[in-house]
Design a protein around this motif. Sequence first.
Motif, PDB file in Angstrom:
ATOM      1  N   PHE A 425       0.841  -1.197   0.000  1.00 33.71           N
ATOM      2  CA  PHE A 425       0.000   0.000   0.000  1.00 33.71           C
ATOM      3  C   PHE A 425       0.871   1.240   0.000  1.00 33.71           C
ATOM      4  N   GLN A 426       0.596   2.143  -0.908  1.00 31.37           N
ATOM      5  CA  GLN A 426       1.385   3.376  -0.936  1.00 31.37           C
ATOM      6  C   GLN A 426       0.488   4.578  -0.648  1.00 31.37           C
ATOM      7  N   PRO A 427       0.848   5.333   0.372  1.00 29.30           N
ATOM      8  CA  PRO A 427       0.037   6.493   0.722  1.00 29.30           C
ATOM      9  C   PRO A 427      -0.006   7.556  -0.376  1.00 29.30           C
ATOM     10  N   LEU A 442      -1.033  -1.943  -4.481  1.00 29.56           N
ATOM     11  CA  LEU A 442      -0.169  -2.459  -5.556  1.00 29.56           C
ATOM     12  C   LEU A 442       0.093  -3.938  -5.290  1.00 29.56           C
ATOM     13  N   SER A 443       0.048  -4.749  -6.316  1.00 23.64           N
ATOM     14  CA  SER A 443       0.194  -6.182  -6.054  1.00 23.64           C
ATOM     15  C   SER A 443       1.647  -6.629  -6.146  1.00 23.64           C
ATOM     16  N   ARG A 444       1.930  -7.666  -5.436  1.00 26.71           N
ATOM     17  CA  ARG A 444       3.289  -8.231  -5.390  1.00 26.71           C
ATOM     18  C   ARG A 444       3.195  -9.739  -5.537  1.00 26.71           C
ATOM     19  N   TRP A 445       4.245 -10.298  -6.115  1.00 26.02           N
ATOM     20  CA  TRP A 445       4.235 -11.750  -6.275  1.00 26.02           C
ATOM     21  C   TRP A 445       5.658 -12.273  -6.169  1.00 26.02           C
ATOM     22  N   MET A 560      -7.654   8.673 -13.532  1.00 23.92           N
ATOM     23  CA  MET A 560      -6.959   8.410 -14.793  1.00 23.92           C
ATOM     24  C   MET A 560      -5.483   8.274 -14.480  1.00 23.92           C
ATOM     25  N   ASP A 561      -4.982   7.039 -14.628  1.00 18.97           N
ATOM     26  CA  ASP A 561      -3.605   6.727 -14.227  1.00 18.97           C
ATOM     27  C   ASP A 561      -2.613   7.083 -15.335  1.00 18.97           C
ATOM     28  N   ASP A 562      -1.377   7.262 -14.966  1.00 20.38           N
ATOM     29  CA  ASP A 562      -0.282   7.468 -15.930  1.00 20.38           C
ATOM     30  C   ASP A 562      -0.601   8.542 -16.956  1.00 20.38           C
ATOM     31  N   ASP A 584       1.811  11.004 -14.704  1.00 16.98           N
ATOM     32  CA  ASP A 584       2.833   9.956 -14.709  1.00 16.98           C
ATOM     33  C   ASP A 584       4.164  10.459 -14.156  1.00 16.98           C
ATOM     34  N   LYS A 585       4.895   9.528 -13.519  1.00 18.80           N
ATOM     35  CA  LYS A 585       6.143   9.941 -12.868  1.00 18.80           C
ATOM     36  C   LYS A 585       7.192  10.422 -13.854  1.00 18.80           C
ATOM     37  N   PHE A 586       6.988  10.138 -15.126  1.00 20.51           N
ATOM     38  CA  PHE A 586       7.881  10.662 -16.149  1.00 20.51           C
ATOM     39  C   PHE A 586       7.965  12.192 -16.048  1.00 20.51           C
ATOM     40  N   VAL A 620       7.002  11.178  -6.700  1.00 19.93           N
ATOM     41  CA  VAL A 620       7.711  12.311  -6.101  1.00 19.93           C
ATOM     42  C   VAL A 620       8.780  11.767  -5.160  1.00 19.93           C
ATOM     43  N   GLU A 621      10.016  12.065  -5.479  1.00 19.69           N
ATOM     44  CA  GLU A 621      11.118  11.497  -4.704  1.00 19.69           C
ATOM     45  C   GLU A 621      11.905  12.571  -3.958  1.00 19.69           C
ATOM     46  N   THR A 622      11.806  13.812  -4.411  1.00 22.49           N
ATOM     47  CA  THR A 622      12.641  14.856  -3.801  1.00 22.49           C
ATOM     48  C   THR A 622      11.813  16.046  -3.315  1.00 22.49           C
ATOM     49  N   GLY A 639       4.722   9.107  -3.637  1.00 23.79           N
ATOM     50  CA  GLY A 639       6.104   8.840  -4.016  1.00 23.79           C
ATOM     51  C   GLY A 639       6.999   8.524  -2.842  1.00 23.79           C
ATOM     52  N   PHE A 640       8.190   8.094  -3.182  1.00 24.39           N
ATOM     53  CA  PHE A 640       9.142   7.654  -2.171  1.00 24.39           C
ATOM     54  C   PHE A 640       9.508   8.762  -1.184  1.00 24.39           C
ATOM     55  N   PHE A 641       9.344  10.034  -1.632  1.00 23.76           N
ATOM     56  CA  PHE A 641       9.671  11.132  -0.727  1.00 23.76           C
ATOM     57  C   PHE A 641       8.858  11.002   0.567  1.00 23.76           C
TER      58      PHE A 641
HETATM   59  P1  C2E Z   1       1.269   2.444 -11.250  1.00 24.01           P
HETATM   60  O1  C2E Z   1      -0.192   2.225 -11.100  1.00 24.01           O
HETATM   61  O2  C2E Z   1       1.702   3.684 -11.935  1.00 24.01           O
HETATM   62  O3  C2E Z   1       1.890   2.345  -9.828  1.00 24.01           O
HETATM   63  C1  C2E Z   1       2.861   3.180  -9.354  1.00 24.01           C
HETATM   64  C2  C2E Z   1       4.183   2.528  -9.490  1.00 24.01           C
HETATM   65  O4  C2E Z   1       5.173   3.460  -9.175  1.00 24.01           O
HETATM   66  C3  C2E Z   1       4.359   1.381  -8.508  1.00 24.01           C
HETATM   67  O5  C2E Z   1       5.196   0.424  -9.101  1.00 24.01           O
HETATM   68  C4  C2E Z   1       5.092   2.044  -7.389  1.00 24.01           C
HETATM   69  O6  C2E Z   1       5.844   1.163  -6.589  1.00 24.01           O
HETATM   70  C5  C2E Z   1       5.978   2.989  -8.131  1.00 24.01           C
HETATM   71  N1  C2E Z   1       6.356   4.157  -7.353  1.00 24.01           N
HETATM   72  C6  C2E Z   1       5.667   4.780  -6.389  1.00 24.01           C
HETATM   73  N2  C2E Z   1       6.356   5.859  -5.925  1.00 24.01           N
HETATM   74  C7  C2E Z   1       7.501   5.920  -6.631  1.00 24.01           C
HETATM   75  C8  C2E Z   1       8.623   6.808  -6.619  1.00 24.01           C
HETATM   76  O7  C2E Z   1       8.722   7.768  -5.879  1.00 24.01           O
HETATM   77  N3  C2E Z   1       9.606   6.540  -7.494  1.00 24.01           N
HETATM   78  C9  C2E Z   1       9.555   5.492  -8.344  1.00 24.01           C
HETATM   79  N4  C2E Z   1      10.562   5.308  -9.179  1.00 24.01           N
HETATM   80  N5  C2E Z   1       8.517   4.629  -8.368  1.00 24.01           N
HETATM   81  C10 C2E Z   1       7.498   4.852  -7.526  1.00 24.01           C
HETATM   82  P2  C2E Z   1       4.858  -1.075  -9.050  1.00 24.01           P
HETATM   83  O8  C2E Z   1       4.308  -1.452  -7.732  1.00 24.01           O
HETATM   84  O9  C2E Z   1       6.078  -1.790  -9.533  1.00 24.01           O
HETATM   85  O10 C2E Z   1       3.703  -1.226 -10.083  1.00 24.01           O
HETATM   86  C11 C2E Z   1       3.928  -1.041 -11.431  1.00 24.01           C
HETATM   87  C12 C2E Z   1       2.665  -0.986 -12.219  1.00 24.01           C
HETATM   88  O11 C2E Z   1       2.028  -2.249 -12.229  1.00 24.01           O
HETATM   89  C13 C2E Z   1       1.641  -0.052 -11.635  1.00 24.01           C
HETATM   90  O12 C2E Z   1       1.920   1.248 -12.035  1.00 24.01           O
HETATM   91  C14 C2E Z   1       0.367  -0.582 -12.212  1.00 24.01           C
HETATM   92  O13 C2E Z   1       0.167  -0.087 -13.503  1.00 24.01           O
HETATM   93  C15 C2E Z   1       0.647  -2.044 -12.271  1.00 24.01           C
HETATM   94  N6  C2E Z   1      -0.003  -2.723 -11.164  1.00 24.01           N
HETATM   95  C16 C2E Z   1       0.463  -2.947  -9.905  1.00 24.01           C
HETATM   96  N7  C2E Z   1      -0.441  -3.646  -9.194  1.00 24.01           N
HETATM   97  C17 C2E Z   1      -1.507  -3.817  -9.964  1.00 24.01           C
HETATM   98  C18 C2E Z   1      -2.774  -4.454  -9.803  1.00 24.01           C
HETATM   99  O14 C2E Z   1      -3.116  -4.979  -8.733  1.00 24.01           O
HETATM  100  N8  C2E Z   1      -3.622  -4.452 -10.863  1.00 24.01           N
HETATM  101  C19 C2E Z   1      -3.295  -3.861 -12.024  1.00 24.01           C
HETATM  102  N9  C2E Z   1      -4.178  -3.903 -13.040  1.00 24.01           N
HETATM  103  N10 C2E Z   1      -2.120  -3.265 -12.235  1.00 24.01           N
HETATM  104  C20 C2E Z   1      -1.243  -3.250 -11.215  1.00 24.01           C
END
Ligand code: C2E
Length: 668
Positions: A425-427, A442-445, A560-562, A584-586, A620-622, A639-641
Amino acid sequence: MYKRIIDSLQDSIAVINVDGDIIVTNKSWQDFCKETKGCLKDAGNAGINYLDILSNSDYLEEYNGILAVLKGEIPVFHTTYPCLSRNWYTKMVSPLTEEGKITGATITRKDISDYERERIEMYDDLENMTDAFLTIANDWTITYINKEAENLLSASKEELLGLDIWEVYPDAIDSIFYENYSKTMNDRIKTRFEAYYDPLKTWFEIHSFPKENGGISIYFNNINEKKLKEDKLWNTAHHDHLTEMPNRLLLYKKIDKRIVEQKPFVLYFLDLNNFKLVNDAYGHETGDILLLEIAKRLKKDLPERFFISRYGGDEFVLYTAYIDDFQVQSDAYHILSSIEKPLNNPALPPLNITASIGISLFPENGNSVDSLITAADIAMYEAKKAKGDQWKRYEKVMSKSLNRRLLIEKSLKEAVLSNAYYTVFQPQVDILKNEIIGIEVLSRWKHPELGFISPDEFISIAEETGQIRMLTEHIIDTSLLAYNKWKKISCFSGGISINVSSSLLNEPSFVSFLMYQLEKHSIPRGILEIEITENVQIFSSSIINNHMHDIQQAGIRIAMDDFGVGYSNLSYINNLPISKIKIDKFFTNCIGKNPKGEAILQAIIVLANNLQMEVLAEGVETEEQRDFLKANNCTLVQGFFYDMPLNEDQFIYRLQQFGIKYPVKYKG
Ligand code: C2E
Ligand code: CA
Ligand code: CA
């Protein structure tokens, strides 16, 4: 005695002197003369002048023949003629000599009716035969041609008889015709073959036989119709019925041939991106129209040196001769830009089509059709993964990545069934209040063999294999359960955002599932948020539009993501029930580094504020980034900040420790 002998002969015989007077005749001659009612009726009697009889009637040929023999001009005269209606005779006149001087002639008449009738019948048969027939002498002159042959060759007997066949048909020299006729003529071997003779625009089926006395006989037929039928069958078997392009079978044959000829070539494996989405959202008919449109484009835009085939579904395989590496790249670019051009077909919704291309080279990457196509297919998957860079050349390491993919695909199913996933979970933070306003799930495996797998990797595989539905439902159910737990043990009442693949919004039963979850977990309105990525296919589909409105009406928010990296179609955004834009973080990364990116970031924030949508910046990291965003009126960040994605225990600890607040040092 002598008279008895000649009377016993069946042939008629008469002897004349140099003046043509009949000296002696045999019985057969006399009987014949008696039977004839015409001028010859007196020719049985000795003393009558035979030449007079002939000259008074129409038998001038015989008259001249006998005179020539008597004068010694020819050694013998020979003629065949019909007489007495149905009978055929042959007459031979040979000189009688005494001491080297011609003193008269013997005339022999032979009844050859049986033989001649047979010959005529045979001739009639040949003439009326449905096969065309002709004979050729040893010196290649045409000696006989029947009616059907005249027909098929569009030439008459007069035009052909006596001529050298290769002079009449020069185009047949150095061809299969020449080869086979020569075999029959010289080696006395019969042949059968089919050949096209272009000047006559005709396909022939031909049999050639050696003739007993030299020369050859040729039987032939026009088989245009049969060939047409065969062509039709061949075409249906080798072409795709929708696009009429060569199909996989023809592709394999063509490539096989190139491999045998050892001609280097480049193979492009092309797959449309998100085609399944189009099919799901608009139906197969629209999908078909799109495929036809793409096929048309490829045919029109690419140079002739390309062989283009429809490999199946939304896959096209192309190949062209290898020139150099630069050409390989510029061709790939050319193919992609042909596909990405805007669609102007009124039967299609406003789609934004892109494709991924994998490239393999012969002989570098394989020496069989299968290995080359597999290599290109593997490279295509790599291109799909590397979003933005849409073509890749095959490299050996990619095969490893294919095996990995297959393994993931296989274990994905088990993982869903055995709950091997977990979530973090990310705040999401309001930087003005310095507090958590929500969390993103966010899911992990952790794979038993491969270790941690990034969601970017396994989510896209789950989407392709259709396992995303089960996975997403599992995540929603467990996250909402956890949410209620947090509420009990802390004062957390923010939002919970879950990523949902857009394709799921097409399924009415998934929408019902969402509603059911709200009820099951008693989630108040405005708490659950789904994050979907921009996608023109989805935004312009009325089914999905309706579903989005249903979802909003039920109290679920849509983010609306990204935003900014995908299709970014602003006019659509405005018409959709969207509460939040996640930049998007870009773009966050561009802050302080890339002025152009910064400018876009500022524009997106202004746009979102004007549309009265929340706007959140990701990644957001900084501090610098946070401050820039704040200065530009973007007050929500993630973000990680502030926080990395936390596991449940960490998150609960954090809530219990600080509540939703951040320590003062984070305050902007
Ligand atoms: P997203 O939805 O854009 O999720 C944000 C991603 O950015 C997450 O990567 C997160 O860990 C990462 N992130 C957060 N803060 C920062 C930061 O400050 N710096 C950087 N460099 N990264 C940061 P994550 O967890 O690896 O997930 C990647 C993508 O996978 C997600 O992008 C999302 O599109 C997808 N995803 C993850 N879990 C799920 C899910 O349960 N279902 C679906 N459909 N997609 C998922
Ligand atoms: Ca997200
Ligand atoms: Ca994102």
